[in-house]
Design a protein around this motif. Structure first.
Motif, PDB file in Angstrom:
ATOM      1  N   PHE A 124      43.855  28.573  36.588  1.00  0.00           N
ATOM      2  CA  PHE A 124      42.506  28.575  36.033  1.00  0.00           C
ATOM      3  C   PHE A 124      41.923  29.984  36.120  1.00  0.00           C
ATOM      4  O   PHE A 124      42.073  30.660  37.136  1.00  0.00           O
ATOM      5  CB  PHE A 124      41.604  27.610  36.805  1.00  0.00           C
ATOM      6  N   GLY A 125      41.231  30.399  35.066  1.00  0.00           N
ATOM      7  CA  GLY A 125      40.601  31.703  35.083  1.00  0.00           C
ATOM      8  C   GLY A 125      39.429  31.767  34.132  1.00  0.00           C
ATOM      9  O   GLY A 125      39.466  31.181  33.048  1.00  0.00           O
ATOM     10  N   VAL A 126      38.382  32.464  34.557  1.00  0.00           N
ATOM     11  CA  VAL A 126      37.192  32.691  33.719  1.00  0.00           C
ATOM     12  C   VAL A 126      37.173  34.182  33.427  1.00  0.00           C
ATOM     13  O   VAL A 126      36.875  34.984  34.301  1.00  0.00           O
ATOM     14  CB  VAL A 126      35.913  32.229  34.442  1.00  0.00           C
ATOM     15  N   SER A 145      27.479  24.742  39.072  1.00  0.00           N
ATOM     16  CA  SER A 145      27.252  23.373  39.549  1.00  0.00           C
ATOM     17  C   SER A 145      28.530  22.740  40.065  1.00  0.00           C
ATOM     18  O   SER A 145      28.488  21.858  40.931  1.00  0.00           O
ATOM     19  CB  SER A 145      26.652  22.513  38.429  1.00  0.00           C
ATOM     20  N   LEU A 146      29.679  23.173  39.559  1.00  0.00           N
ATOM     21  CA  LEU A 146      30.953  22.615  40.004  1.00  0.00           C
ATOM     22  C   LEU A 146      31.480  23.284  41.266  1.00  0.00           C
ATOM     23  O   LEU A 146      31.929  22.608  42.194  1.00  0.00           O
ATOM     24  CB  LEU A 146      32.007  22.755  38.895  1.00  0.00           C
ATOM     25  N   VAL A 147      31.457  24.613  41.296  1.00  0.00           N
ATOM     26  CA  VAL A 147      32.160  25.332  42.365  1.00  0.00           C
ATOM     27  C   VAL A 147      31.240  26.084  43.306  1.00  0.00           C
ATOM     28  O   VAL A 147      31.709  26.639  44.312  1.00  0.00           O
ATOM     29  CB  VAL A 147      33.193  26.310  41.767  1.00  0.00           C
ATOM     30  N   GLY A 148      29.942  26.126  43.006  1.00  0.00           N
ATOM     31  CA  GLY A 148      29.005  26.882  43.826  1.00  0.00           C
ATOM     32  C   GLY A 148      28.920  28.332  43.385  1.00  0.00           C
ATOM     33  O   GLY A 148      29.802  28.850  42.698  1.00  0.00           O
ATOM     34  N   PRO A 149      27.826  29.011  43.771  1.00  0.00           N
ATOM     35  CA  PRO A 149      27.613  30.376  43.299  1.00  0.00           C
ATOM     36  C   PRO A 149      28.660  31.375  43.754  1.00  0.00           C
ATOM     37  O   PRO A 149      29.046  32.261  42.994  1.00  0.00           O
ATOM     38  CB  PRO A 149      26.224  30.746  43.842  1.00  0.00           C
ATOM     39  N   ALA A 150      29.155  31.263  44.983  1.00  0.00           N
ATOM     40  CA  ALA A 150      30.104  32.257  45.481  1.00  0.00           C
ATOM     41  C   ALA A 150      31.409  32.226  44.696  1.00  0.00           C
ATOM     42  O   ALA A 150      31.908  33.266  44.236  1.00  0.00           O
ATOM     43  CB  ALA A 150      30.377  32.032  46.968  1.00  0.00           C
ATOM     44  N   THR A 151      31.975  31.044  44.506  1.00  0.00           N
ATOM     45  CA  THR A 151      33.229  30.949  43.763  1.00  0.00           C
ATOM     46  C   THR A 151      33.019  31.273  42.292  1.00  0.00           C
ATOM     47  O   THR A 151      33.874  31.914  41.663  1.00  0.00           O
ATOM     48  CB  THR A 151      33.839  29.540  43.911  1.00  0.00           C
ATOM     49  N   ALA A 152      31.884  30.852  41.735  1.00  0.00           N
ATOM     50  CA  ALA A 152      31.597  31.184  40.336  1.00  0.00           C
ATOM     51  C   ALA A 152      31.542  32.698  40.143  1.00  0.00           C
ATOM     52  O   ALA A 152      32.092  33.236  39.171  1.00  0.00           O
ATOM     53  CB  ALA A 152      30.282  30.546  39.900  1.00  0.00           C
ATOM     54  N   LYS A 153      30.898  33.395  41.068  1.00  0.00           N
ATOM     55  CA  LYS A 153      30.828  34.853  40.965  1.00  0.00           C
ATOM     56  C   LYS A 153      32.214  35.475  41.116  1.00  0.00           C
ATOM     57  O   LYS A 153      32.548  36.434  40.404  1.00  0.00           O
ATOM     58  CB  LYS A 153      29.878  35.405  42.030  1.00  0.00           C
ATOM     59  N   TYR A 154      33.014  34.943  42.019  1.00  0.00           N
ATOM     60  CA  TYR A 154      34.371  35.470  42.172  1.00  0.00           C
ATOM     61  C   TYR A 154      35.139  35.340  40.861  1.00  0.00           C
ATOM     62  O   TYR A 154      35.778  36.300  40.401  1.00  0.00           O
ATOM     63  CB  TYR A 154      35.102  34.731  43.288  1.00  0.00           C
ATOM     64  N   LEU A 155      35.096  34.160  40.264  1.00  0.00           N
ATOM     65  CA  LEU A 155      35.822  33.942  39.018  1.00  0.00           C
ATOM     66  C   LEU A 155      35.300  34.832  37.906  1.00  0.00           C
ATOM     67  O   LEU A 155      36.073  35.435  37.147  1.00  0.00           O
ATOM     68  CB  LEU A 155      35.707  32.470  38.612  1.00  0.00           C
ATOM     69  N   LEU A 156      33.980  34.939  37.787  1.00  0.00           N
ATOM     70  CA  LEU A 156      33.386  35.724  36.708  1.00  0.00           C
ATOM     71  C   LEU A 156      33.543  37.228  36.937  1.00  0.00           C
ATOM     72  O   LEU A 156      33.792  37.983  35.987  1.00  0.00           O
ATOM     73  CB  LEU A 156      31.903  35.374  36.566  1.00  0.00           C
ATOM     74  N   PHE A 157      33.386  37.676  38.160  1.00  0.00           N
ATOM     75  CA  PHE A 157      33.451  39.105  38.439  1.00  0.00           C
ATOM     76  C   PHE A 157      34.874  39.647  38.322  1.00  0.00           C
ATOM     77  O   PHE A 157      35.089  40.750  37.829  1.00  0.00           O
ATOM     78  CB  PHE A 157      32.931  39.411  39.848  1.00  0.00           C
ATOM     79  N   THR A 158      35.853  38.873  38.810  1.00  0.00           N
ATOM     80  CA  THR A 158      37.220  39.391  38.887  1.00  0.00           C
ATOM     81  C   THR A 158      38.076  39.041  37.681  1.00  0.00           C
ATOM     82  O   THR A 158      39.037  39.746  37.379  1.00  0.00           O
ATOM     83  CB  THR A 158      37.944  38.849  40.132  1.00  0.00           C
ATOM     84  N   ALA A 159      37.762  37.936  37.008  1.00  0.00           N
ATOM     85  CA  ALA A 159      38.587  37.418  35.906  1.00  0.00           C
ATOM     86  C   ALA A 159      40.008  37.096  36.348  1.00  0.00           C
ATOM     87  O   ALA A 159      40.923  37.018  35.534  1.00  0.00           O
ATOM     88  CB  ALA A 159      38.608  38.391  34.726  1.00  0.00           C
ATOM     89  N   GLU A 160      40.203  36.898  37.645  1.00  0.00           N
ATOM     90  CA  GLU A 160      41.532  36.579  38.157  1.00  0.00           C
ATOM     91  C   GLU A 160      41.805  35.076  38.081  1.00  0.00           C
ATOM     92  O   GLU A 160      40.878  34.263  38.069  1.00  0.00           O
ATOM     93  CB  GLU A 160      41.673  37.063  39.603  1.00  0.00           C
ATOM     94  N   LEU A 161      43.088  34.724  38.046  1.00  0.00           N
ATOM     95  CA  LEU A 161      43.486  33.330  37.990  1.00  0.00           C
ATOM     96  C   LEU A 161      43.569  32.741  39.390  1.00  0.00           C
ATOM     97  O   LEU A 161      43.948  33.429  40.339  1.00  0.00           O
ATOM     98  CB  LEU A 161      44.846  33.192  37.299  1.00  0.00           C
TER      99      LEU A 161
END
Length: 249
Positions: A124-126, A145-161
């Motif tokens: 999964f990656g954003v 709402s699904l993963v919380g702000p910390a994980t959402a920021k990690y996914l959005l900031f890094t674009a890593e899978l």
């Protein structure tokens, strides 16, 4: 084969298959546009009680097909956001069945479903940060709402899978199945969904998605439907309930 959304209805379950295997099931502009009217048709069909979204073969969806969106007269994010919102607003239970890559717009679609089941090994990656794209606010809020702000920021900031294990731990998916078991589990889950009260499901979906002004409406629907009386009677008589309420067309 032209990129398309294939679909069929079996045993009250509509299945929509993202089919663009040459590009790992990336969504073209035409595919984004076709999803809302397709969902509208299923929403109006009383023979459909649940919907499954999946990808053809070993990939769920690699996001947007950038090559087709570049020349589109519609902004790419606008097309994806409209499709995502149509899926989130679908009035019946929705399940994303994820294999392989679920990236970018693929995560948007999966997140817009009510439930997400993944096969072990899914990724999964954003990824808008790889392209300098501003992720839509609706998609960002839904991810938070699904993963919380910390994980959402990690996914959005890094674009890593991230792998399926981390997706499960963070709440991005609800279940992870061993390889070869996903279809069986999805079939089992949808059989359960179509056997339950559509009245309960529709009201719960509204409330869970943040609409809090319709308690009186749903209480009246319950009173008129007879589903509560039928459910209690079936329980006491140890039989399968025959619920009759259906969403208004």
């Amino acid at each position: 084969m032209e990129p398309q959304l294939c679909h069929q209805v079996t045993d009250s379950v509509a299945t929509v298959v993202i089919s663009n295997p040459a590009k790992r099931n990336a969504m073209t502009a035409g595919m984004w546009r076709s999803l809302p009217p397709l969902l509208e048709g299923f929403a109006r069909d009383p023979g459909v009680r649940a919907l499954v979204l999946t990808g053809e073969g070993r990939t769920f969806c690699a996001g947007a097909d950038i090559s087709t969106l570049k020349g589109s007269s519609d902004p790419a994010q606008g097309l994806a956001a409209a499709a995502e919102e149509a899926l989130a607003a679908f009035p019946k239970p929705t399940v994303a069945a994820v294999r392989g890559h679920c990236v970018g717009g693929g995560v948007q679609l999966a997140a817009a479903c009510d439930l997400r089941l993944a096969e072990d090994g899914a990724l999964f990656g954003v990824t808008p940060a790889r392209l300098g794209i501003v992720y839509a606010s609706s998609a960002t809020r839904r991810l938070v709402s699904l993963v919380g702000p910390a994980t959402a920021k990690y996914l959005l900031f890094t674009a890593e899978l991230i792998d399926s294990g981390r997706a499960l731990r963070t709440g991005l998916v609800d279940e992870v199945l061993p390889e070869g078991e996903l279809d069986k589990r999805v079939a089992e889950l949808t059989r359960t969904l179509v056997a339950r009260s559509q009245l309960t499901q529709a009201a719960a979906k509204e409330f869970a998605d943040g609409r809090t002004d319709r308690d009186a409406h749903w209480a009246e629907q319950a009173r008129r439907s007879g589903d509560t009386a039928e459910g209690v009677a079936a329980f006491l008589e140890r039989r399968t309930p025959a619920f009759t309420w259906t969403p208004p067309v």
